[in-house]
Design a protein around this motif. Structure first.
Motif, PDB file in Angstrom:
ATOM      1  N   TRP A  14       0.829  -1.197   0.000  1.00  0.00           N
ATOM      2  CA  TRP A  14       0.000   0.000   0.000  1.00  0.00           C
ATOM      3  C   TRP A  14       0.866   1.250   0.000  1.00  0.00           C
ATOM      4  O   TRP A  14       0.792   2.079   0.894  1.00  0.00           O
ATOM      5  CB  TRP A  14      -1.016  -0.025   1.138  1.00  0.00           C
ATOM      6  CG  TRP A  14      -1.871  -1.236   1.056  1.00  0.00           C
ATOM      7  CD1 TRP A  14      -1.979  -2.242   1.969  1.00  0.00           C
ATOM      8  CD2 TRP A  14      -2.739  -1.619  -0.038  1.00  0.00           C
ATOM      9  NE1 TRP A  14      -2.847  -3.218   1.516  1.00  0.00           N
ATOM     10  CE2 TRP A  14      -3.321  -2.853   0.267  1.00  0.00           C
ATOM     11  CE3 TRP A  14      -3.061  -1.025  -1.263  1.00  0.00           C
ATOM     12  CZ2 TRP A  14      -4.216  -3.503  -0.583  1.00  0.00           C
ATOM     13  CZ3 TRP A  14      -3.945  -1.676  -2.114  1.00  0.00           C
ATOM     14  CH2 TRP A  14      -4.515  -2.903  -1.758  1.00  0.00           C
ATOM     15  N   VAL A  15       1.702   1.324  -1.023  1.00  0.00           N
ATOM     16  CA  VAL A  15       2.607   2.455  -1.200  1.00  0.00           C
ATOM     17  C   VAL A  15       2.306   3.137  -2.533  1.00  0.00           C
ATOM     18  O   VAL A  15       1.799   2.510  -3.460  1.00  0.00           O
ATOM     19  CB  VAL A  15       4.083   2.014  -1.165  1.00  0.00           C
ATOM     20  CG1 VAL A  15       4.440   1.406   0.187  1.00  0.00           C
ATOM     21  CG2 VAL A  15       4.408   1.049  -2.293  1.00  0.00           C
ATOM     22  N   PRO A  16       2.630   4.427  -2.661  1.00  0.00           N
ATOM     23  CA  PRO A  16       2.491   5.075  -3.962  1.00  0.00           C
ATOM     24  C   PRO A  16       3.544   4.529  -4.935  1.00  0.00           C
ATOM     25  O   PRO A  16       4.579   4.004  -4.510  1.00  0.00           O
ATOM     26  CB  PRO A  16       2.731   6.557  -3.665  1.00  0.00           C
ATOM     27  CG  PRO A  16       3.331   6.619  -2.318  1.00  0.00           C
ATOM     28  CD  PRO A  16       3.052   5.337  -1.610  1.00  0.00           C
ATOM     29  N   PHE A  17       3.283   4.655  -6.209  1.00  0.00           N
ATOM     30  CA  PHE A  17       4.223   4.152  -7.220  1.00  0.00           C
ATOM     31  C   PHE A  17       5.620   4.725  -7.028  1.00  0.00           C
ATOM     32  O   PHE A  17       6.610   4.019  -7.225  1.00  0.00           O
ATOM     33  CB  PHE A  17       3.713   4.471  -8.637  1.00  0.00           C
ATOM     34  CG  PHE A  17       2.707   3.475  -9.139  1.00  0.00           C
ATOM     35  CD1 PHE A  17       3.105   2.336  -9.818  1.00  0.00           C
ATOM     36  CD2 PHE A  17       1.358   3.676  -8.928  1.00  0.00           C
ATOM     37  CE1 PHE A  17       2.172   1.416 -10.283  1.00  0.00           C
ATOM     38  CE2 PHE A  17       0.419   2.765  -9.395  1.00  0.00           C
ATOM     39  CZ  PHE A  17       0.829   1.626 -10.067  1.00  0.00           C
ATOM     40  N   THR A  18       5.717   5.989  -6.623  1.00  0.00           N
ATOM     41  CA  THR A  18       7.031   6.605  -6.453  1.00  0.00           C
ATOM     42  C   THR A  18       7.853   5.944  -5.355  1.00  0.00           C
ATOM     43  O   THR A  18       9.072   6.043  -5.354  1.00  0.00           O
ATOM     44  CB  THR A  18       6.905   8.114  -6.154  1.00  0.00           C
ATOM     45  OG1 THR A  18       6.085   8.285  -4.991  1.00  0.00           O
ATOM     46  CG2 THR A  18       6.331   8.867  -7.344  1.00  0.00           C
ATOM     47  N   ALA A  19       7.202   5.261  -4.421  1.00  0.00           N
ATOM     48  CA  ALA A  19       7.917   4.596  -3.328  1.00  0.00           C
ATOM     49  C   ALA A  19       8.348   3.174  -3.679  1.00  0.00           C
ATOM     50  O   ALA A  19       9.076   2.539  -2.904  1.00  0.00           O
ATOM     51  CB  ALA A  19       7.050   4.576  -2.070  1.00  0.00           C
ATOM     52  N   LEU A  20       7.926   2.652  -4.820  1.00  0.00           N
ATOM     53  CA  LEU A  20       8.236   1.260  -5.167  1.00  0.00           C
ATOM     54  C   LEU A  20       9.729   0.942  -5.220  1.00  0.00           C
ATOM     55  O   LEU A  20      10.136  -0.130  -4.771  1.00  0.00           O
ATOM     56  CB  LEU A  20       7.571   0.872  -6.493  1.00  0.00           C
ATOM     57  CG  LEU A  20       6.063   0.639  -6.411  1.00  0.00           C
ATOM     58  CD1 LEU A  20       5.475   0.464  -7.813  1.00  0.00           C
ATOM     59  CD2 LEU A  20       5.740  -0.563  -5.539  1.00  0.00           C
ATOM     60  N   PRO A  21      10.593   1.839  -5.732  1.00  0.00           N
ATOM     61  CA  PRO A  21      12.015   1.468  -5.782  1.00  0.00           C
ATOM     62  C   PRO A  21      12.639   1.154  -4.427  1.00  0.00           C
ATOM     63  O   PRO A  21      13.570   0.357  -4.342  1.00  0.00           O
ATOM     64  CB  PRO A  21      12.678   2.691  -6.422  1.00  0.00           C
ATOM     65  CG  PRO A  21      11.596   3.319  -7.238  1.00  0.00           C
ATOM     66  CD  PRO A  21      10.334   3.099  -6.423  1.00  0.00           C
ATOM     67  N   THR A  22      12.118   1.747  -3.370  1.00  0.00           N
ATOM     68  CA  THR A  22      12.691   1.495  -2.040  1.00  0.00           C
ATOM     69  C   THR A  22      11.787   0.633  -1.153  1.00  0.00           C
ATOM     70  O   THR A  22      12.148   0.331  -0.019  1.00  0.00           O
ATOM     71  CB  THR A  22      12.984   2.828  -1.311  1.00  0.00           C
ATOM     72  OG1 THR A  22      11.777   3.581  -1.210  1.00  0.00           O
ATOM     73  CG2 THR A  22      14.044   3.627  -2.068  1.00  0.00           C
ATOM     74  N   ALA A  23      10.628   0.248  -1.678  1.00  0.00           N
ATOM     75  CA  ALA A  23       9.694  -0.590  -0.912  1.00  0.00           C
ATOM     76  C   ALA A  23      10.160  -2.042  -0.937  1.00  0.00           C
ATOM     77  O   ALA A  23      10.877  -2.470  -1.844  1.00  0.00           O
ATOM     78  CB  ALA A  23       8.286  -0.473  -1.487  1.00  0.00           C
ATOM     79  N   VAL A  34      -4.293  -1.760  -7.504  1.00  0.00           N
ATOM     80  CA  VAL A  34      -4.045  -0.327  -7.439  1.00  0.00           C
ATOM     81  C   VAL A  34      -5.344   0.322  -6.981  1.00  0.00           C
ATOM     82  O   VAL A  34      -6.410   0.077  -7.554  1.00  0.00           O
ATOM     83  CB  VAL A  34      -3.612   0.241  -8.810  1.00  0.00           C
ATOM     84  CG1 VAL A  34      -3.373   1.747  -8.711  1.00  0.00           C
ATOM     85  CG2 VAL A  34      -2.369  -0.480  -9.322  1.00  0.00           C
ATOM     86  N   VAL A  35      -5.254   1.125  -5.928  1.00  0.00           N
ATOM     87  CA  VAL A  35      -6.431   1.797  -5.383  1.00  0.00           C
ATOM     88  C   VAL A  35      -6.228   3.306  -5.389  1.00  0.00           C
ATOM     89  O   VAL A  35      -5.109   3.805  -5.279  1.00  0.00           O
ATOM     90  CB  VAL A  35      -6.789   1.325  -3.953  1.00  0.00           C
ATOM     91  CG1 VAL A  35      -7.117  -0.150  -3.925  1.00  0.00           C
ATOM     92  CG2 VAL A  35      -5.683   1.642  -2.981  1.00  0.00           C
ATOM     93  N   ARG A  36      -7.336   3.992  -5.532  1.00  0.00           N
ATOM     94  CA  ARG A  36      -7.356   5.452  -5.473  1.00  0.00           C
ATOM     95  C   ARG A  36      -7.907   5.814  -4.101  1.00  0.00           C
ATOM     96  O   ARG A  36      -9.057   5.499  -3.799  1.00  0.00           O
ATOM     97  CB  ARG A  36      -8.251   5.983  -6.588  1.00  0.00           C
ATOM     98  CG  ARG A  36      -8.303   7.485  -6.675  1.00  0.00           C
ATOM     99  CD  ARG A  36      -9.098   7.889  -7.931  1.00  0.00           C
ATOM    100  NE  ARG A  36      -9.234   9.322  -7.979  1.00  0.00           N
ATOM    101  CZ  ARG A  36     -10.354   9.982  -7.688  1.00  0.00           C
ATOM    102  NH1 ARG A  36     -11.448   9.323  -7.343  1.00  0.00           N
ATOM    103  NH2 ARG A  36     -10.386  11.278  -7.749  1.00  0.00           N
ATOM    104  N   PRO A  37      -7.106   6.459  -3.257  1.00  0.00           N
ATOM    105  CA  PRO A  37      -7.543   6.722  -1.885  1.00  0.00           C
ATOM    106  C   PRO A  37      -8.475   7.919  -1.750  1.00  0.00           C
ATOM    107  O   PRO A  37      -8.343   8.716  -0.829  1.00  0.00           O
ATOM    108  CB  PRO A  37      -6.231   6.939  -1.135  1.00  0.00           C
ATOM    109  CG  PRO A  37      -5.314   7.488  -2.158  1.00  0.00           C
ATOM    110  CD  PRO A  37      -5.715   6.848  -3.469  1.00  0.00           C
TER     111      PRO A  37
END
Length: 161
Positions: A14-23, A34-37
């Motif tokens: 449950w992270v934004p796409f921009t956080a994926l490289p470090t998730a 993918v959910v829209r909050p």
């Protein structure tokens, strides 16, 4: 995170796409959502910022996006990641391709491309669940079928199943 007919128990991230490289995205196979909050009606961008894979413009006409929008749900896409023939694919690689495509790189991830025309696409969250490689496609199809049974159509950005 609550989502009507789809059981997201066991999903993590449950992270934004921009956080994926470090998730801590698993390298194994699985399914992702993918959910829209937000429950607010969406606003769409006239032009998609996604990459042009093989020169193809990923932009979808706004009237089509509006017609495909599914109200009363936050789920906008359901996907899967298999290991591939070399066994080196999986959730981490697939989600990285998805992220890079949305960031404008010419990456081959046309599935879900409609999400990048959401004006608030930077706020979207990605969750995943590890599965057996042989189960990923079946589970994705079952989740889409459950969604369709509840809402009468596929999630907004799903183009098949």
């Amino acid at each position: 995170m609550t989502t009507e007919a789809i059981d997201l128990a066991g999903f993590t991230g449950w992270v934004p796409f921009t956080a994926l490289p470090t998730a801590a995205v698993p390298t194994g196979p699985g399914v992702y959502v993918v959910v829209r909050p937000s429950d607010d009606p969406p606003t769409f961008l006239d032009v998609s910022p996604a990459g042009h894979f093989k020169g193809k413009d990923p932009t979808v006409p706004i009237a089509e996006l509006q017609a495909l929008w599914v109200p009363d749900t936050r789920i906008v896409y359901i996907g899967k990641a298999n290991l591939g023939s070399a066994g080196r694919r999986g959730l981490r690689k697939r989600l990285d391709e998805f992220r890079r495509s949305g960031a404008g790189e010419p990456v081959g991830h046309s599935g879900g491309r409609r999400i990048w025309q959401l004006a608030d696409h930077a706020d979207l969250l990605v969750g995943w669940r590890v599965t057996d490689d042989t189960d990923a496609a079946r589970i994705e199809s079952e989740m889409i079928a459950q969604f369709r049974a509840h809402h009468g159509q596929r999630p907004f950005a799903n183009m098949r199943n």
